[in-house]
Scaffold this active site. Structure first.
Site, short mmCIF file in Angstrom:
data_model
loop_
_atom_site.label_atom_id
_atom_site.label_comp_id
_atom_site.label_asym_id
_atom_site.label_seq_id
_atom_site.Cartn_x
_atom_site.Cartn_y
_atom_site.Cartn_z
N ASP B 460 0.85 -1.18 0.00
CA ASP B 460 0.00 0.00 0.00
C ASP B 460 0.89 1.24 0.00
OD1 ASP B 460 -2.82 1.04 2.07
OD2 ASP B 460 -1.69 2.11 0.54
N HIS B 461 0.91 1.94 -1.13
CA HIS B 461 1.85 3.05 -1.27
C HIS B 461 1.49 4.26 -0.42
CE1 HIS B 461 5.26 4.98 -2.87
NE2 HIS B 461 5.17 4.60 -4.13
N ARG B 462 0.32 4.23 0.21
CA ARG B 462 0.01 5.32 1.12
C ARG B 462 0.96 5.32 2.31
NH1 ARG B 462 -6.15 4.30 2.54
NH2 ARG B 462 -5.25 2.24 2.72
#
Lengths: 386, 490
Positions: B460-462
């Site tokens: 999850d690149h968040r």
């Protein structure tokens, strides 16, 4: 006073960070009764009521809340399709409703159960609408209380048009004159209809009072998403006076509305009243306010409860005794039992009644449709209309 | 009033079809007053408290907390006159039993998965008797049933008779379709068809009640009727009862309709939620796993491993746990409400498993605290439980990071979708002998046949940047390439 079933505890984490709305109305607020139940004076507004009238106002507040709580319970029990609770707004509605004279005409939203009560509309008529047993519920002319308007803000135009008609009838310019009052909310204040109504009412000096119950939330939209200035100041730009009243103060709501209506009937034109109040429950029974607002906000407003301050006032002024409250509670329970029974026993409407109020006088085409439909209905074996 | 009164779950919002019981405030035998709060129910719109519609005592509670209940289903029964002595079982109980008999529209449905949703596609009649709509209440099918008409030539209004009712004996109705056809005949469903097509069907002898319309809104088209007329009388390989009853094969369209319910519905919702919430990045690494595969044989020979199977997955899991310890930020979740990243000091390792019920992700709790034998045992038990379809719901919650092993299907790699709420998912491909460039100690290079696999990691690149994701994946690969790293890092 018990809280209604809608005040559910927060069950799920809010999806977005709730925005706190204002709980403080600022110094411009017209107030005659503090949250602690102390009578205070105001240079421009006052009321001088008899003891009976003070008690009657409190009685209205209690009974209206009881109707609202019972209707909310009936919805939860599957007896109503939906209900828009007025919890917290009783004083604004009862104060303004009682300020109307017999000849005045009210144009409500779908939440004005307290005003309906003051106009003598049977609460069962309101329940019939939310139960789907009626398309309207009452004769607007009879109680001079228009049908509930679901479209947001459009009733302000109806009220303005009606008020312009009062002028054409010449029923304005004296204490016996007529006036219209349009109810709406802080959310509706952003609608085009409301702003158009302001323009027409101002330019035609129409005898109409715009009664905005700023309950701080347009469903989940806080007031700071509706306006950058206090709503009552909007009137200035349209060219008529605006006033902000403590909407949880039944005496101030009564006094301010009384003066605005009297000004209107005497030819002084429209007034915008911003009743600063709080929707303590959900927008409707389909809504869950814990998803978008903080519990602390509700707690702050509970301290300003419109019923509690009137109760304190009556006590402190020694206008009532314990019997009064006991009798009032019994009356409220009896009223609740009556509307519950009436709701459960409410008959389905006659299908042919849908043709009755389409026009003042039925047209030949509609007459024909009615006859065809009647023949269709009578073509079933067994029981008749159902 | 009958002494026993059941209360059916009402539509608490507008147009809702079901609600989850969060909490009962009362128990059987409790005294209740009118409007006393008895239960908290969460719907798609709100969590609400439901006040009692009766005064008396609680006779029976039909669904426990946690159950998802259709609107219209009885949830509680009250004894409205508890002082009248013991209940006589006959009369009132029968009335109640009759009340709880499934409605006609549910009678044809299998009850294998009671916990599954009973909803319907838009426009179809759901198990609760209502027609599913996007908004609003939707009509109840019971009210849509036609009342008998006096009829006769004198009637001024003509009403079309229910579709198919006047047709001659249907040409072909398989056992699978009897239920639906019966529903059509009884008026619970209506075939939507334009008059000219109805006429055509009559001419061709096609029974409209067994067709599934392909037109807009399920309207039976001219093509549907012609296709049905061209079909042979019976399908040559009619599998009959072998086909799961809830899957309806339609010979007219040669399509099978499988209701989306249970694990399938849950998986679909979870995947959509994950794919459209967490921005996924997937990275790949190909590695020489020969050393691990050799180690595997030695570990399997250890006395502690006598009763468990030592699989490549075990070493991947261990490598992942070691890499998590070095990169704790990968073992985290996103708290949207609080606007915080929650980094976890424990690892509940999820293992994606194909089971008879569908895709499940059971978890091994506190996997980072387990020794290698304990981890191997946990993996084996988890797999056996899942294969037997006995994974309890509690074992599928609270995962912090997940492994999916597509290698067991002979697949090289994949781009997995995150299990919702987790920051990373590691995908293990098949381990195969492949040519690999091996560098000797003296720097000379040679191509050898080695045990090679590919790992991929979606994150999850968040909350996980490329550096962290890459470092983590590289650490996993390092342990598997040279297991000595496990000694170094543990």
């Amino acid at each position: 006073m018990t809280l209604p079933a809608t005040a559910a505890p927060p069950a799920a984490a809010p999806e977005t960070t709730p925005v706190a709305t204002s709980t403080s109305a600022g110094p411009e607020l017209v107030q005659l009764l503090t949250p602690e139940g102390e009578r205070v004076s105001h240079p421009d507004y006052d009321v001088d009521l008899t003891d009976d009238e003070y008690r009657a106002l409190y009685r209205d507040l209690v009974l209206v809340r009881r109707i609202d709580v019972e209707a909310t319970a009936l919805q939860r029990q599957g007896e109503l399709g939906i209900w828009a609770a007025l919890l917290g707004q009783e004083a604004a509605q009862v104060g303004s409703g009682r300020a109307m004279r017999a000849q005045d005409f009210a144009f409500p939203t779908y939440r004005e159960h307290g005003v309906a009560w003051c106009r003598g509309v049977d609460p069962l008529k309101l329940l019939g609408l939310f139960r789907g047993a009626s398309n309207g519920g009452w004769d607007p002319q009879e109680k001079r209380f228009n049908l509930y308007t679901i479209v947001i803000g459009s009733q302000t135009l109806h009220a303005t048009g009606y008020a312009m008609g009062i002028v054409k009838d010449g029923a304005v310019g004296s204490d016996d004159g007529e006036a219209a009052i349009a109810y709406f909310g802080d959310g509706a204040s952003s609608q085009g209809d409301v702003n158009e109504a302001f323009v027409w009412a101002s330019v035609y000096n129409a005898p109409v009072v715009f009664f905005c119950q700023n309950n701080q939330w347009g469903i989940s939209t806080p007031t700071d998403h509706q306006t950058r200035i206090p709503l009552y100041l909007r009137a200035q730009g349209f060219g008529f006076p605006g006033v902000r009243v403590d909407g949880n103060d039944v005496l101030a709501s009564y006094a301010v509305t009384r003066k605005a209506l009297d000004d209107a009937r005497n030819g002084q034109g429209p007034t915008l009243i911003e009743a600063f109040t709080y929707r303590m429950g959900a927008h409707t029974t389909s809504d869950d306010p814990t998803r978008y607002r903080l519990a602390s906000e509700l707690e702050a407003w509970k301290l300003k409860d419109p019923l509690e301050r009137m109760r304190s006032f009556l006590y402190k002024q020694q206008l009532v005794d314990a019997d009064f409250f006991g009798q009032l509670d019994a009356d409220a329970d009896a009223l609740a039992a009556r509307i519950r029974k009436g709701c459960l026993e409410m008959p389905d409407p006659d299908p042919l009644s849908m043709f009755d109020d389409v026009y003042d006088e039925i047209t030949p085409l509609l007459e024909q449709q009615r006859a065809t439909y009647e023949a269709y209905l009578s073509g079933f074996a067994g029981e008749g209309h159902s | 009033m009958t002494r026993l009164q059941s209360f059916k779950l009402p539509d608490l919002g507008e147009g809702l079809t079901e609600g989850e019981i969060l909490q009962w405030m009362v128990a059987p035998g409790d005294e209740v007053t009118l409007n006393q709060v008895i239960v908290e129910v969460e719907t798609a719109k709100a969590a609400v408290e439901v006040p009692s519609p009766y005064a008396g005592t609680v006779h029976q509670i039909h669904h426990p907390a946690g159950a998802t209940v259709d609107v219209g289903a009885p949830i509680i029964t009250f004894d409205t006159d508890p002082t009248a002595g013991p209940l006589v079982p006959e009369g009132p109980a029968e009335a109640l039993a009759a009340d709880m008999v499934p409605r006609p529209s549910t009678a044809d449905r299998p009850s294998a998965d009671d916990s599954g949703p009973q909803g319907a596609l838009i426009g179809e009649v759901g198990a609760n008797g209502r027609t599913a709509t996007l908004v609003g209440y939707g009509p109840k099918s019971v009210t849509a049933q036609r009342r008998p008409r006096i009829d006769g030539p004198g009637s001024t209004v003509s009403v079309p008779s229910p579709a198919g009712a006047t047709r001659p004996a249907p040409a072909r109705v398989s056992a699978l379709q009897v239920g639906q056809t019966a529903a059509l005949r009884s008026g619970a469903l209506t075939v939507l068809v334009k008059p000219p097509v109805r006429k055509l069907a009559k001419e061709l002898g096609v029974d409209l009640t067994v067709l599934r319309g392909t037109g807009t809104g399920g309207v039976v088209t001219r093509a549907d009727v012609q296709a049905a007329a061209d079909l042979p009388q019976e399908r040559p390989h009619d599998t009959g009862p072998a086909v799961p009853q809830q899957d309806s094969y339609d010979p007219a369209t040669r399509e099978t309709r499988v209701p989306v319910k249970g694990v399938r519905k849950h998986t679909a919702a979870a995947m959509v939620a994950s794919a459209f919430t967490a921005p996924h990045v997937t990275e790949f690494v190909t590695l020489d796993m020969t050393a691990t595969m050799q180690l595997r044989e030695r570990v399997q020979a250890m006395p502690e491993m006598r009763d468990v199977k030592v699989s490549p997955l075990l070493f991947v899991a261990k490598a992942l746990l070691l890499a998590v310890a070095r990169n704790p930020g990968i073992n985290a979740s996103w708290d949207e409400a609080a606007q915080e990243i929650v980094v976890k000091d424990y690892v509940h390792l999820g293992i994606a498993a194909a089971t008879p019920r569908g895709l499940l992700v059971p978890t091994i709790r506190d996997a980072d605290r387990l020794s290698l034998p304990a981890l191997a045992t946990a993996l084996q038990e988890l797999a056996e439980t899942a294969r037997a379809g006995r994974t309890p719901p509690a074992a599928m919650t609270g995962g912090t990071i997940t492994i999916t092993n597509v290698g067991m299907f002979g697949v090289d790699s994949g781009t997995p979708i995150l299990n919702p709420g987790e920051a990373a998912i590691l995908c293990l491909g098949a381990v195969r002998p492949r040519p690999w460039v091996v560098e000797a100690a003296d720097g000379t290079q040679a191509v050898e046949v080695r045990q090679v696999t590919q790992l991929s990691l979606s994150f999850d690149h968040r909350m996980v940047d490329g550096q962290l994701g890459s470092q983590f994946l590289s650490d996993v690969a390092a342990v598997l390439s040279d297991p000595v790293h496990a000694l170094l890092w543990s």
